[in-house]
Design an enzyme around this catalytic site. Structure first.
Site, PDB file in Angstrom:
ATOM      1  N   GLU B 315       9.360 -12.048  17.193  1.00  0.00           N
ATOM      2  CA  GLU B 315       8.555 -11.088  16.399  1.00  0.00           C
ATOM      3  C   GLU B 315       9.387 -10.615  15.217  1.00  0.00           C
ATOM      4  OE1 GLU B 315       8.004  -8.189  19.544  1.00  0.00           O
ATOM      5  OE2 GLU B 315       6.101  -9.086  20.121  1.00  0.00           O
ATOM      6  N   CYS B 411       1.480  -1.099  22.039  1.00  0.00           N
ATOM      7  CA  CYS B 411       2.263  -0.524  20.953  1.00  0.00           C
ATOM      8  C   CYS B 411       1.424  -0.318  19.701  1.00  0.00           C
ATOM      9  CB  CYS B 411       3.515  -1.343  20.663  1.00  0.00           C
ATOM     10  SG  CYS B 411       3.254  -3.033  20.158  1.00  0.00           S
TER      11      CYS B 411
END
Lengths: 635, 635
Positions: B315, B411
């Site tokens: 990521e 998140c």
């Protein structure tokens, strides 16, 4: 029944372009690999291949395992591929020394065969009890297959049958285990199937045919087989996930396969065997599956370079139209295997589309796999390289910008070597009545059916192909799909017949002079709009050659170059340096210059330039630099 | 010293576009997330967040752990982010019921705090002895940081200090452990640093400043720290490789950082804290590092949508110019974090480039993260989607074509929620003398420095912004980098001053009427020729909005559409359906039709069409279809 088949190895004596490559293999690749196998190559990683055979022989004689087994579980296959390439090479370049090296190695291999016919140094040295318990990962039948191929090749090249007898005995052992004793399973990495069919073709041994058919038939019948096998034993080689039955083509029985899927090399090795089996058994259902798979590759999953297996994740086919250039896997071995498959399809159905694919794969990806000096090799053949991103970015780690030397996992270099050395088998075919010219390769061919000819051409840099007929018969000459025009003359008279399935069939007699003239103009090729990564792009080709643009010829930057659709194209021969003898092409183009921002509402400024392209297969021979096949286009 | 700072939460009362989004968060996202936290959301995966706090309190009271801990190691942070979003929401939408829910949850959180100030349900329930032994993976300080942010927000929103006192006590405990007792290490996932600095700003507690500075200073001083930590304990959370010190920004001390690297969210959270620390300490060396990092993002690594972190592998940021659209990661949270970073940079240096980036990230990637109904969310924000490849191909598995509902690893949804709910803090800033208008957000703002104004605009669909001045002073109004022209009038008189660092500074008095008119024409934006994946492409923008082309508006196929450079562009307002109130843009274009082959030397046929674009942030709200931001261009 076979419609045509590959010519015998010894029928063809190469010249010019192909011979130069075969000479490179003979003088550079084969000796270097021999020194690797014997752990005598300075700087190379230890191979231990020959030592493994010696140590296995020691075990069988009860003398112990010496320093044991070393290397990958498929280490034996390196010896096999070397013998196979050396065998082909001996036909074109007789060499007593090389033949003695082969004989010596074959003696050691024979010594490593168990009395029951079993032959595999990993299991013989490490644990006899584990034989055939890990078909999923252990490459046991794969190694056997490569050795069978080597045995066939060496017999055809030299008439010596020691290795052939070893491998027939080995095949009989495998036959006993899987057919007579009913041991379950099929090879995790297909290879033995196509090899057994070669042995059957050479020797007529019916057990080889039956065994090959068995392995093909049981594959995928139980999609869960490898899961079960894995659970039934306490050891693994790499701990791969056997649930991924697509990876090793066991998700469905072969006759139900629709799309080419999974590990690309495994896939095409399997499809090759399937096509061979069709031509031996007239299995229509199987042939329909082969046609679907070939079409799936050619129409939806093949790079313009004849590369296949677009994703590095699993070295695998991806999904239709997912053909990114910059992260392409496109393994050299997969294109070698694609040639095998296409060549075997021709045994079932004469159609130029198979030879078109063979030619595309050969002149682009297979040749790109080897440096011009024969000393370094690409496994991965990207269609775009940008130093700084390629090999660096997480998603581009596998994109190496320069050919490295011999790898520890030496699959591609010997695979390219054996393909190049046996090129004639793919270029020419025959049946009782007809001599087939699938690809254009200068040299002399003496067909078993009586036809004899000499082909003269500087193909792929010359598009006039001349056949001098030494003994007459029927010729079938392929008209390549890429050629927008052609003219075939027999003794100066134009043949007006229409091609059938892409081949011109005509009779010739001794002394005839046949000349085929193909389209030599460079052309721009457009991708399907269904390929997301290629929309708006264009590729320059001439004949079967894909051209690419390298930084070294284009002021260091090819990303900012856009080709003009109607830009002037000029072909010129390079006459010195690394690329001597190669035709470069210049194209009218523009160079874009942005203002230095990442994004801007001011279009980049454009300057007219002449962009320079060289054949894709020679890219990366002049240092690290940008390379691009698919270019932007401008009007 | 701070040059300007974010306004207080309560200074801004939103209207129109922003208020609509805030209302969606208040009415849909916050209630839904509350039901998730309490395991009352039908169909949602068990969260257990509230239960974890109850069970931790039970352990502390010696009553046992109930049904134990459940969820990710960072599960506590879900409660924190919910409280933070709810707090912001309470300012715009006072709601007794919601405040009571918050108070109830805060009571449970307070009960879960140990007498020494420690607060983390994972370690309290599972193993007290393991506290602070796995800073690398265990998100212990990350959870503390989010709870500190929640505490600040809730105090600012309600004046209630229970949670703030809990978190000050927690900060003092961490201070004791890491400063007084000299415990080694720093947070694997930065967050507590920026949170401590918020607490310092709110309360003046010097230990918070000292602790934040400590964590920032020791980071990367020993690049091998996490390796050592991992070796010193016998347990891990996920078994990640601590040798990859780039992933968590510990390869070099922060003041030596050059390029934005590693996990993108971690990176921008860290850079945010660094920028905050600069403005508190006047650390010039640190600010130079911040400027380099911001420039590295803006000039080399940011998508046109304000998305960052281009690779799904880790990521993470990739390398310069590696910005593929079809495999973009571009996490919603990373763009939220980029806004934090840019906003804090403005505390050190007023320059419109920071607000340009905030605006770009907000109106494109952050808003795209949430469906128009507030019920589903993107973590990953690709710039191209092709059903059949996206989400299917091995390299595109992370590219989801439709926003899924709430995730287990929640998140992005609460991160987008808290950003939207606190939008005013990013849109407006102030110092003793000046009221800053960084972004254009209608509503009323009462600056601490005395200036009071009402902003009226239908931005981003209207490019006239009107400020009615209720109390005078100095205004600083940003002129966006994207606006090719502008006109600012005070009471009808054009202000002829040149902008300074991208802002027009001018004095206003009560009753003044200020009108800013920005360029409302759609524009084509070109990528740098250094971005390999984007050469030849063009993007349609209007104001801060990136536009995209979806299949649903373009006969199901956008791959074959090329925009004409000089094609007519028309803007029109949609007045019904899901996109009501949105401006679509039509552009002169051509549609290409290939002949059906994968490759062809015949260029595709072209038909003139009118292509339809909609703002990128609303893509995927009308079913699965193709979507493309970067289009081919034709002249």
């Amino acid at each position: 029944m076979k419609i045509q088949q590959q010519i015998k190895l010894s029928s063809y004596r190469s010249k010019d372009f192909i011979r130069d490559y075969q000479k490179l293999v003979k003088e550079t690749v084969i000796p270097y690999q021999y020194s690797v196998l014997n752990d005598m190559a300075p700087g190379a990683e230890k191979s231990h291949v020959v030592k493994n055979f010696e140590n296995a022989a020691g075990v069988l004689r009860g003398e112990g395992a010496g320093d044991g087994f070393y290397g990958q579980v498929f280490q034996d296959s390196d010896a096999a591929k070397w013998i196979e390439a050396a065998a082909y090479s001996l036909i074109s370049f007789p060499d007593k020394g090389l033949e003695e090296m082969c004989d010596g190695l074959i003696d050691k291999i024979a010594d490593a065969q168990d009395t029951d016919g079993y032959l595999n140094t990993y299991f013989t040295i490490k644990d006899k009890e584990k034989r055939f318990t890990n078909l999923y990962e252990a490459h046991e039948l794969y190694c056997a297959g490569h050795m069978m191929e080597a045995a066939c090749a060496y017999y055809e090249a030299t008439g010596k049958d020691k290795l052939l007898n070893v491998m027939i005995k080995n095949a009989e052992h495998i036959y006993k285990v899987f057919i007579l004793d009913g041991h379950e399973g099929f090879p995790g990495h297909p290879e033995v199937e196509l090899a057994l069919l070669r042995m059957y073709q050479l020797t007529g041994n019916k057990h080889c045919l039956e065994l090959a058919k068995h392995f093909i038939d049981v594959r995928g019948a139980d999609p869960d087989y490898y899961n079960k096998e894995t659970k039934s034993r306490s050891w693994t080689v790499w701990g791969n996930n056997p649930a991924d039955n697509v990876y090793q083509q066991s998700d469905v029985p072969v006759r139900m396969m629709k799309d080419a899927k999974g590990h690309a090399v495994r896939a095409v090795y399997l499809y090759t065997a399937m096509a061979q089996l069709c031509s031996e058994t007239d299995d229509k259902e199987l042939f329909e599956a082969c046609k679907r798979l070939f079409k799936s590759i050619k129409d939806k999953q093949m790079y313009i370079t004849g590369g296949i297996g677009s994703t590095s994740i699993g070295e695998a086919f991806s999904v239709d139209y997912d053909l990114p250039g910059d992260t392409a896997y496109s393994e050299t071995c997969a294109s070698v295997g694609l040639m095998f498959f296409a060549s075997r399809m021709l045994e079932n159905e004469v159609s130029s589309e198979y030879a078109d694919v063979m030619e595309k794969a050969f002149y682009n990806t297979v040749l790109a796999g080897m440096a011009l000096d024969g000393k370094s090799f690409f496994y991965v053949n990207p269609l775009e390289v940008v130093p700084g991103i390629s090999g660096v970015s997480q998603t581009h780690k596998h994109i190496i910008t320069q050919r490295p030397g011999w790898y520890a996992c030496a699959c591609c270099p010997p695979n390219a070597a054996r393909l190049i050395s046996s090129f004639g088998k793919y270029a020419y075919g025959e049946n009782e009545n007809t001599a087939f010219c699938h690809m254009f390769a200068s040299g002399e061919v003496n067909f078993k059916n009586g036809v004899s000819l000499v082909c003269e051409t500087n193909y792929p840099y010359d598009f006039k192909i001349r056949y001098k007929i030494n003994r007459g018969g029927e010729l079938a000459v392929r008209i390549p799909g890429w050629s927008r025009s052609y003219e075939l003359k027999v003794n100066g008279v134009v043949l007006s017949d229409e091609p059938k399935s892409g081949y011109l069939f005509f009779k010739v007699k001794e002394g005839d002079d046949v000349t085929l003239t193909l389209d030599d103009t460079p052309r721009l090729v457009y991708p399907s709009t269904s390929i997301p990564s290629l929309t708006g792009k264009v590729c320059l080709m001439r004949g079967p050659l894909v051209y690419c643009f390298e930084g070294v010829d284009n002021d260091g930057d090819v990303l900012s170059v856009a080709l003009k659709r109607d830009g002037e194209m000029r072909v010129s021969r390079l006459d010195d340096g690394a690329l001597k003898g190669v035709d470069k092409i210049t194209v009218g183009a523009v160079r874009k210059r942005d203002g230095g921002s990442l994004y801007s509402d001011v279009p980049p400024e454009e300057t007219e330039i002449t962009a320079v392209a060289v054949p894709y297969y020679i890219w990366g021979n002049r240092g690290e630099n940008q390379m691009r096949v698919w270019m932007d286009e401008i009007r």
